[in-house]
Write an enzyme that holds these catalytic residues in place. Structure first.
Site, PDB file in Angstrom:
ATOM      1  N   LYS A  43       0.830  -1.236  -0.130  1.00  0.00           N
ATOM      2  CA  LYS A  43      -0.173   0.013  -0.029  1.00  0.00           C
ATOM      3  C   LYS A  43       0.830   1.202   0.033  1.00  0.00           C
ATOM      4  CE  LYS A  43      -0.281  -0.297   5.108  1.00  0.00           C
ATOM      5  NZ  LYS A  43      -1.278  -0.827   6.259  1.00  0.00           N
ATOM      6  N   ARG A 141     -11.518  -0.374  14.099  1.00  0.00           N
ATOM      7  CA  ARG A 141     -11.138   0.410  12.827  1.00  0.00           C
ATOM      8  C   ARG A 141     -12.280  -0.013  11.808  1.00  0.00           C
ATOM      9  NH1 ARG A 141      -5.450   0.593   9.975  1.00  0.00           N
ATOM     10  NH2 ARG A 141      -5.667  -1.484   9.562  1.00  0.00           N
ATOM     11  N   TYR A 270      12.544  31.720   3.612  1.00  0.00           N
ATOM     12  CA  TYR A 270      11.437  32.421   3.984  1.00  0.00           C
ATOM     13  C   TYR A 270      11.548  32.721   5.310  1.00  0.00           C
ATOM     14  CZ  TYR A 270       8.975  30.812  -0.247  1.00  0.00           C
ATOM     15  OH  TYR A 270       8.745  30.510  -1.667  1.00  0.00           O
ATOM     16  N   MET A 319       9.009  24.405  -0.389  1.00  0.00           N
ATOM     17  CA  MET A 319       8.126  23.637  -1.034  1.00  0.00           C
ATOM     18  C   MET A 319       9.016  22.516  -1.907  1.00  0.00           C
ATOM     19  SD  MET A 319       4.775  23.561  -3.349  1.00  0.00           S
ATOM     20  CE  MET A 319       3.883  24.679  -2.253  1.00  0.00           C
TER      21      MET A 319
HETATM   22  C1  LIG Z   1      -0.803  -1.923   6.902  1.00  0.00           C
HETATM   23  C2  LIG Z   1      -1.167  -3.181   7.308  1.00  0.00           C
HETATM   24  C3  LIG Z   1      -0.391  -4.315   7.441  1.00  0.00           C
HETATM   25  C4  LIG Z   1       1.376  -4.188   7.454  1.00  0.00           C
HETATM   26  O1  LIG Z   1       1.645  -3.587   8.613  1.00  0.00           O
HETATM   27  P1  LIG Z   1       3.214  -3.524   8.979  1.00  0.00           P
HETATM   28  O2  LIG Z   1       3.096  -2.985  10.369  1.00  0.00           O
HETATM   29  O3  LIG Z   1       3.767  -2.348   8.055  1.00  0.00           O
HETATM   30  O4  LIG Z   1       3.649  -4.673   8.795  1.00  0.00           O
HETATM   31  C5  LIG Z   1      -1.148  -5.579   7.709  1.00  0.00           C
HETATM   32  N1  LIG Z   1      -2.298  -5.744   7.833  1.00  0.00           N
HETATM   33  C6  LIG Z   1      -3.016  -4.656   7.659  1.00  0.00           C
HETATM   34  C7  LIG Z   1      -4.475  -4.698   7.780  1.00  0.00           C
HETATM   35  C8  LIG Z   1      -2.773  -3.145   7.478  1.00  0.00           C
HETATM   36  O5  LIG Z   1      -3.494  -2.353   7.380  1.00  0.00           O
END
Ligand SMILES: *Cc1c(COP(=O)(O)O)cnc(C)c1O
Length: 386
Positions: A43, A141, A270, A319
């Site tokens: 991700k 969650r 800045y 930036m």
């Molecule tokens: C992001 C995530 C992971 C990975 O977590 P890490 O701590 O980076 O290993 C695993 N499961 C879910 C549901 C996540 O959201």
């Protein structure tokens, strides 16, 4: 750092160490018992490292499946030629079901409305929609409550367009050793899975451990582990450091685009928050700013590495650029003894000679965690795979 490949169009880049990524991935695969699958979490563009190239390396090093956070991330994996199973770690809007089916992306499921729309779409497309059931065992969650899972499965599983390919939960305190909250979550998860099985439902691949869970809770490896941060060579917490040796995969580098030696009192950046305090101070510029992930909160508080030496970033981070100061007299006393010059390679994150700026150092200064530091650097900088 004298020799370094860099992009033609901008003197700032993220360097991804493919060998380190391969070795970290293998190291995690080796910690899993034979038959336990490894899902690699890519991700946020593989935590800023570039999802498609990373997924290919991970697969060659033992990854069985991949996980993403958004439908778009899943589609980009498919467009990049990733053909292995992809799980979406949350339930997307119902409007996305056709995209999921067309791209063979498995959603996480926890509302009947979504699940049935997804099943309808799959059936209409002449296929079966695989999904993973998310169970909320205590993180609050996403997911179905353990007490509702059997009823939930009854309310959707009659649909011929649906197939439960997996069941998972996520721990809130996997990095804490001997934690009662973790024990409770794991217990709720096992009970939920047992209840579904007793009621005759197939739970598919059952999984719950993330990186810290994999290293600290092997009893919860179950059918599959979901590895994220560790693959990128970073530890999720101090507690996991003794468990596995990892190599950081990301470095961030830039080249000096300008050097001046201004008179005492000259302001920088800045607000002119930094003023040249004495003679023989060089002010050098690099093209990395907060829009590249170098948080403005670090202004005047962070070090950079140039010629193997720590130098202080000065003035407010802009930036797209920032400045640093080099005391010519103190640099001359060092080895290699030369002031900074146009084109010199500067290390923002990573190693230069014997010195190193870690994601943990930067995270500490920012008041955040290493995860956010690397994700941020992935936003705009070009990635070079070395
Ligand atoms: C992001 C995530 C992971 C990975 O977590 P890490 O701590 O980076 O290993 C695993 N499961 C879910 C549901 C996540 O959201």
């Amino acid at each position: 750092m004298s020799q370094s490949r860099c992009p033609d169009t901008r003197w700032a880049w993220v360097e991804v160490d493919q060998g380190a990524l391969r070795r970290n991935t293998r190291a995690f695969k080796d910690t899993l018992e034979p038959g336990v699958r490894m899902m690699c979490v890519v991700k946020s563009d593989a935590y800023g490292h570039g999802a498609v190239p990373c997924a290919k390396i991970m697969h060659a090093a033992g990854a069985d499946q991949f996980a993403v956070a958004t439908v778009d991330e899943g589609v980009r994996l498919r467009e990049g030629g990733i053909t292995w199973p992809v799980l979406l770690l949350s339930e997307p809007p119902v409007e996305s079901v056709q995209t999921l089916i067309d791209n063979d992306i498995m959603p996480s499921v926890y509302t009947a409305e979504f699940a049935l729309a997804y099943g309808e779409c799959a059936a209409a497309s002449g296929t079966v929609g695989k999904y993973h059931l998310a169970v909320d065992t205590g993180m609050t969650r996403i997911g179905v409550s353990p007490s509702d899972v059997v009823e939930f499965r009854r309310s959707i599983d009659f649909h011929r367009g649906l197939e439960c390919a997996g069941t998972f939960t996520h721990f809130a305190t996997a990095d804490v050793v001997g934690d009662w909250d973790w024990e409770l979550q794991f217990k709720h998860f096992r009970e939920a899975v047992a209840a579904m099985r007793d009621a005759g439902f197939d739970c598919g691949i059952v999984h719950c451990d993330n990186t810290p869970g994999t290293l600290l809770h092997p009893e919860a490896h179950l059918d599959m582990c979901r590895e994220g941060i560790g693959l990128y060579g970073l530890h999720p917490a101090e507690t996991t450091v003794p468990r596995l040796e990892l190599e950081p995969v990301m470095s961030v580098r830039a080249r000096v685009t300008r050097v001046v030696e201004p008179p005492v009192g000259t302001g920088v950046g800045y607000g002119l928050t930094y003023r040249v305090p004495k003679r023989n101070i060089q002010i050098a510029t690099i093209p990395v700013g907060y829009s590249d992930g170098l948080s403005r909160t670090l202004s005047g508080r962070m070090d950079l590495l140039v010629n193997g030496t720590r130098v202080r970033q000065v003035g407010n981070i802009c930036m797209d650029q920032c400045m640093f100061a080099v005391d010519v007299n103190s640099v001359r006393a060092l080895n290699p003894a030369r002031p900074v010059a146009y084109g010199d390679v500067v290390t923002v994150l990573g190693r230069d000679g014997d010195e190193r700026i870690t994601a943990e150092e930067m995270a500490g200064l920012r008041g955040t965690i290493n995860y956010e530091v690397v994700c941020d650097f992935g936003m705009r900088l070009e990635k070079i795979y070395v």
